[in-house]
Scaffold this active site. Sequence first.
Site, PDB file in Angstrom:
ATOM      1  N   ASN A 172     -47.916  36.356 -23.890  1.00  0.00           N
ATOM      2  CA  ASN A 172     -49.204  36.822 -22.980  1.00  0.00           C
ATOM      3  C   ASN A 172     -49.717  37.273 -21.779  1.00  0.00           C
ATOM      4  OD1 ASN A 172     -48.637  37.002 -25.502  1.00  0.00           O
ATOM      5  ND2 ASN A 172     -50.365  38.441 -25.272  1.00  0.00           N
ATOM      6  N   CYS A 176     -53.102  44.549 -27.564  1.00  0.00           N
ATOM      7  CA  CYS A 176     -53.681  44.566 -28.956  1.00  0.00           C
ATOM      8  C   CYS A 176     -54.501  43.707 -29.426  1.00  0.00           C
ATOM      9  CB  CYS A 176     -52.367  43.471 -29.611  1.00  0.00           C
ATOM     10  SG  CYS A 176     -50.999  44.099 -29.449  1.00  0.00           S
ATOM     11  N   THR A 222     -30.173  54.468 -39.279  1.00  0.00           N
ATOM     12  CA  THR A 222     -29.428  55.307 -38.071  1.00  0.00           C
ATOM     13  C   THR A 222     -30.526  55.043 -36.992  1.00  0.00           C
ATOM     14  OG1 THR A 222     -29.332  57.384 -39.817  1.00  0.00           O
ATOM     15  CG2 THR A 222     -28.752  57.537 -37.749  1.00  0.00           C
TER      16      THR A 222
HETATM   17  N1  PLP Z   1     -44.854  38.811 -28.312  1.00  0.00           N
HETATM   18  C1  PLP Z   1     -44.960  39.527 -27.353  1.00  0.00           C
HETATM   19  C2  PLP Z   1     -45.287  37.723 -26.148  1.00  0.00           C
HETATM   20  C3  PLP Z   1     -45.616  39.997 -26.743  1.00  0.00           C
HETATM   21  O1  PLP Z   1     -46.725  39.954 -25.360  1.00  0.00           O
HETATM   22  C4  PLP Z   1     -45.671  41.080 -27.576  1.00  0.00           C
HETATM   23  C5  PLP Z   1     -46.341  42.271 -26.912  1.00  0.00           C
HETATM   24  O2  PLP Z   1     -46.939  42.463 -26.634  1.00  0.00           O
HETATM   25  C6  PLP Z   1     -45.008  41.368 -28.570  1.00  0.00           C
HETATM   26  C7  PLP Z   1     -44.413  40.676 -29.033  1.00  0.00           C
HETATM   27  C8  PLP Z   1     -44.876  42.574 -29.422  1.00  0.00           C
HETATM   28  O3  PLP Z   1     -43.646  43.682 -29.088  1.00  0.00           O
HETATM   29  P1  PLP Z   1     -43.776  45.163 -29.107  1.00  0.00           P
HETATM   30  O4  PLP Z   1     -45.280  45.988 -28.529  1.00  0.00           O
HETATM   31  O5  PLP Z   1     -42.630  46.083 -28.861  1.00  0.00           O
HETATM   32  O6  PLP Z   1     -44.402  44.583 -31.369  1.00  0.00           O
END
Ligand code: PLP
Length: 393
Positions: free
Chosen positions: A155, A328, A240
């Site tokens: 990411n 994050c 649900t």
């Molecule tokens: N995995 C990767 C490589 C991501 O970039 C992300 C989100 O940034 C996630 C998992 C997590 O996804 P979500 O935000 O839908 O929980």
Amino acid sequence: MNAKEQPLIYLDNNATTQVDPAVFEAMVPWLRDEYGNPSSVYSLGKRAAEALEVARGQVSSLIGSTPGEIIFTSCGSESINSAVLSAAAIDPDKTHIITTAVEHSATIKLCEHLARRGYEITWLPVDSKGHLDLEKLAKAIRPDTALVSLLWANNETGVLFPIEEISKLTASKKVPLHVDAVQGVGKIPLNVSELDIQFLSLSGHKLHCPKGVGALYVNRRMRFTPWIRGSQENGRRAGTQNVASIVGLGKAAEAAAAHISEEDTLVRPLRDRFEGAMLELVPGTEINGDRVNRLPNTSSIAFEGIESEGALMLLDERGICCSAGSACTSGSVHPSHVLKAMGFSNDRARSSLRFSFGRFNTAEQIDSAIQIVPEVVAKLRKLSPSGPVAMAV
Ligand code: PLP
């Protein structure tokens, strides 16, 4: 427009994406008139159940699975947790999990949690380009390995792991493989029917669908132990179903399949033009990660002598959204664990920005960004007490 009436230039498509108007339109009836519970037997409920199956078909077509192999979840993180915990629960004698040092926090935090519960975790390293050593992966696999869980596309850098080779390796050793494909799905073609993958996670909000919906592919030959127990999704994920969002995910998957060639013909040229301009116009600039083997939309750039936190604020004032490391972890001052795992210094990690492009970006936006980013970098370098600092790798 943002608060200061600047036109917004959204270059953070790996954090989340703008909702596709077609996805929004597809969802509206399921939020307003079609409020039936898909488990109800009368027509209102049956129509909702049918809508779920249409969406299941659309998501399965995007990744090449059968519809029955798709479980709807609330997000990518839930899919990841469900896959890893299912694999870990199947055989109590298999208490070893292999993952990598550059995973998303969903995988990292879960594996750290499992380590505290007695599991042994092997964290595979990457090299300075962000690549895995497959020999190290082969050597790490043991008779008690419950799962190999790793990213398809990183990411932060967009660097791709060679999933085809990895799946051949894990299949030859008879170890299940979970692929976190949250960033790859919809950006580069994927066909799970041609690969030996047991689990694959994806997320709606990276695909121009709203947040709060995802999917987990579970190969039909793989045993699955649910994380959230109850009756829905064939007993594999209770609750649900979020019908409107699942309809949106289906529409987004269909749109992603229809637009996937644009990732190469439209998004990649925007990314490359921006990146090329940064390298040319801003001295002391380097790209993080392999420039060839990566997603077409991602650019992680180190700008010598700046602090990414300050850059994000100044760029925001000029209307540009991008990230320092991953969304994050931004807001914290910790340097990106991905860039650290690639061997970069704290300074280089802290001076790095991630720009991620998408099919709703325009050439005009890129022109503006090419003008604004060098100005912001120059301003920050002027403000820096020591002036531009030498950047150790
Ligand atoms: N995995 C990767 C490589 C991501 O970039 C992300 C989100 O940034 C996630 C998992 C997590 O996804 P979500 O935000 O839908 O929980």
